[in-house]
Design a protein around this motif. Structure first.
Motif, PDB file in Angstrom:
ATOM      1  N   GLU A  20       0.821  -1.213   0.000  1.00 17.69           N
ATOM      2  CA  GLU A  20       0.000   0.000   0.000  1.00 17.69           C
ATOM      3  C   GLU A  20       0.857   1.267   0.000  1.00 17.69           C
ATOM      4  O   GLU A  20       0.439   2.292  -0.529  1.00 17.69           O
ATOM      5  N   GLU A  21       2.070   1.200   0.534  1.00 17.78           N
ATOM      6  CA  GLU A  21       2.926   2.391   0.540  1.00 17.78           C
ATOM      7  C   GLU A  21       3.366   2.781  -0.877  1.00 17.78           C
ATOM      8  O   GLU A  21       3.726   3.924  -1.119  1.00 17.78           O
ATOM      9  N   VAL A  22       3.316   1.843  -1.806  1.00 19.23           N
ATOM     10  CA  VAL A  22       3.627   2.156  -3.208  1.00 19.23           C
ATOM     11  C   VAL A  22       2.474   2.925  -3.838  1.00 19.23           C
ATOM     12  O   VAL A  22       2.685   3.801  -4.669  1.00 19.23           O
ATOM     13  N   LEU A  23       1.262   2.614  -3.427  1.00 19.75           N
ATOM     14  CA  LEU A  23       0.074   3.244  -3.991  1.00 19.75           C
ATOM     15  C   LEU A  23      -0.335   4.447  -3.134  1.00 19.75           C
ATOM     16  O   LEU A  23      -1.422   4.520  -2.599  1.00 19.75           O
ATOM     17  N   ASP A  24       0.559   5.413  -3.063  1.00 15.45           N
ATOM     18  CA  ASP A  24       0.345   6.577  -2.216  1.00 15.45           C
ATOM     19  C   ASP A  24      -0.306   7.715  -3.000  1.00 15.45           C
ATOM     20  O   ASP A  24      -0.755   7.532  -4.131  1.00 15.45           O
ATOM     21  N   ALA A  25      -0.351   8.890  -2.402  1.00 18.18           N
ATOM     22  CA  ALA A  25      -0.989  10.041  -3.048  1.00 18.18           C
ATOM     23  C   ALA A  25      -0.274  10.427  -4.341  1.00 18.18           C
ATOM     24  O   ALA A  25      -0.925  10.859  -5.297  1.00 18.18           O
ATOM     25  N   ASP A  26       1.049  10.261  -4.398  1.00 17.69           N
ATOM     26  CA  ASP A  26       1.771  10.566  -5.636  1.00 17.69           C
ATOM     27  C   ASP A  26       1.322   9.645  -6.767  1.00 17.69           C
ATOM     28  O   ASP A  26       1.142  10.078  -7.902  1.00 17.69           O
ATOM     29  N   TRP A  27       1.151   8.372  -6.443  1.00 12.39           N
ATOM     30  CA  TRP A  27       0.654   7.418  -7.437  1.00 12.39           C
ATOM     31  C   TRP A  27      -0.734   7.842  -7.900  1.00 12.39           C
ATOM     32  O   TRP A  27      -1.033   7.805  -9.097  1.00 12.39           O
ATOM     33  N   CYS A  28      -1.568   8.258  -6.967  1.00 14.40           N
ATOM     34  CA  CYS A  28      -2.922   8.698  -7.311  1.00 14.40           C
ATOM     35  C   CYS A  28      -2.894   9.921  -8.217  1.00 14.40           C
ATOM     36  O   CYS A  28      -3.690  10.026  -9.155  1.00 14.40           O
ATOM     37  N   ARG A  29      -1.976  10.853  -7.957  1.00 12.27           N
ATOM     38  CA  ARG A  29      -1.855  12.035  -8.809  1.00 12.27           C
ATOM     39  C   ARG A  29      -1.434  11.634 -10.231  1.00 12.27           C
ATOM     40  O   ARG A  29      -1.935  12.182 -11.213  1.00 12.27           O
ATOM     41  N   GLU A  30      -0.507  10.690 -10.337  1.00 16.11           N
ATOM     42  CA  GLU A  30      -0.081  10.216 -11.656  1.00 16.11           C
ATOM     43  C   GLU A  30      -1.235   9.539 -12.389  1.00 16.11           C
ATOM     44  O   GLU A  30      -1.405   9.723 -13.601  1.00 16.11           O
ATOM     45  N   MET A  31      -2.020   8.771 -11.665  1.00 20.61           N
ATOM     46  CA  MET A  31      -3.167   8.100 -12.289  1.00 20.61           C
ATOM     47  C   MET A  31      -4.223   9.120 -12.724  1.00 20.61           C
ATOM     48  O   MET A  31      -4.835   8.975 -13.777  1.00 20.61           O
ATOM     49  N   ALA A  32      -4.425  10.159 -11.930  1.00 23.54           N
ATOM     50  CA  ALA A  32      -5.386  11.204 -12.288  1.00 23.54           C
ATOM     51  C   ALA A  32      -4.936  11.933 -13.555  1.00 23.54           C
ATOM     52  O   ALA A  32      -5.752  12.231 -14.435  1.00 23.54           O
ATOM     53  N   ALA A  33      -3.628  12.197 -13.666  1.00 27.80           N
ATOM     54  CA  ALA A  33      -3.099  12.852 -14.861  1.00 27.80           C
ATOM     55  C   ALA A  33      -3.253  11.945 -16.078  1.00 27.80           C
ATOM     56  O   ALA A  33      -3.630  12.407 -17.166  1.00 27.80           O
ATOM     57  N   ALA A  34      -2.980  10.669 -15.908  1.00 33.19           N
ATOM     58  CA  ALA A  34      -3.132   9.720 -17.018  1.00 33.19           C
ATOM     59  C   ALA A  34      -4.594   9.591 -17.413  1.00 33.19           C
ATOM     60  O   ALA A  34      -4.918   9.512 -18.601  1.00 33.19           O
ATOM     61  N   LYS A  35      -5.482   9.591 -16.425  1.00 31.20           N
ATOM     62  CA  LYS A  35      -6.925   9.475 -16.698  1.00 31.20           C
ATOM     63  C   LYS A  35      -7.422  10.675 -17.498  1.00 31.20           C
ATOM     64  O   LYS A  35      -8.271  10.539 -18.376  1.00 31.20           O
ATOM     65  N   ALA A  36      -6.868  11.856 -17.205  1.00 28.66           N
ATOM     66  CA  ALA A  36      -7.275  13.062 -17.915  1.00 28.66           C
ATOM     67  C   ALA A  36      -6.919  12.986 -19.399  1.00 28.66           C
ATOM     68  O   ALA A  36      -7.617  13.562 -20.237  1.00 28.66           O
TER      69      ALA A  36
END
Length: 63
Positions: free
Chosen positions: A21-37
């Motif tokens: 879970e420490e790999v899937l942190d807020a930074d990972w979420c930000r990267e996924m949000a950018a990719a989703k956009a």
């Protein structure tokens, strides 16, 4: 190209039994949000599902 790489990583992560879970942190979420956009169609849906599954809304609110 970046979206393709992120989608590939997302697919790979769905095949792994457990990602710390420490790999899937807020930074990972930000990267996924950018990719989703930038993504369209199924890629966008997959990224949205992954973000929900890994509680990105809460992680982004906290961090």
């Amino acid at each position: 190209m970046r979206v393709l790489a992120l989608c590939s990583l997302l697919l790979l992560s769905s095949c792994m039994t457990r990602i710390p879970e420490e790999v899937l942190d807020a930074d990972w979420c930000r990267e996924m949000a950018a990719a989703k956009a930038q993504a369209t169609g199924t890629g966008r849906e997959n990224l949205a599902a992954a973000m929900i599954k890994h509680d990105c809304k809460e992680k982004l609110a906290a961090g």
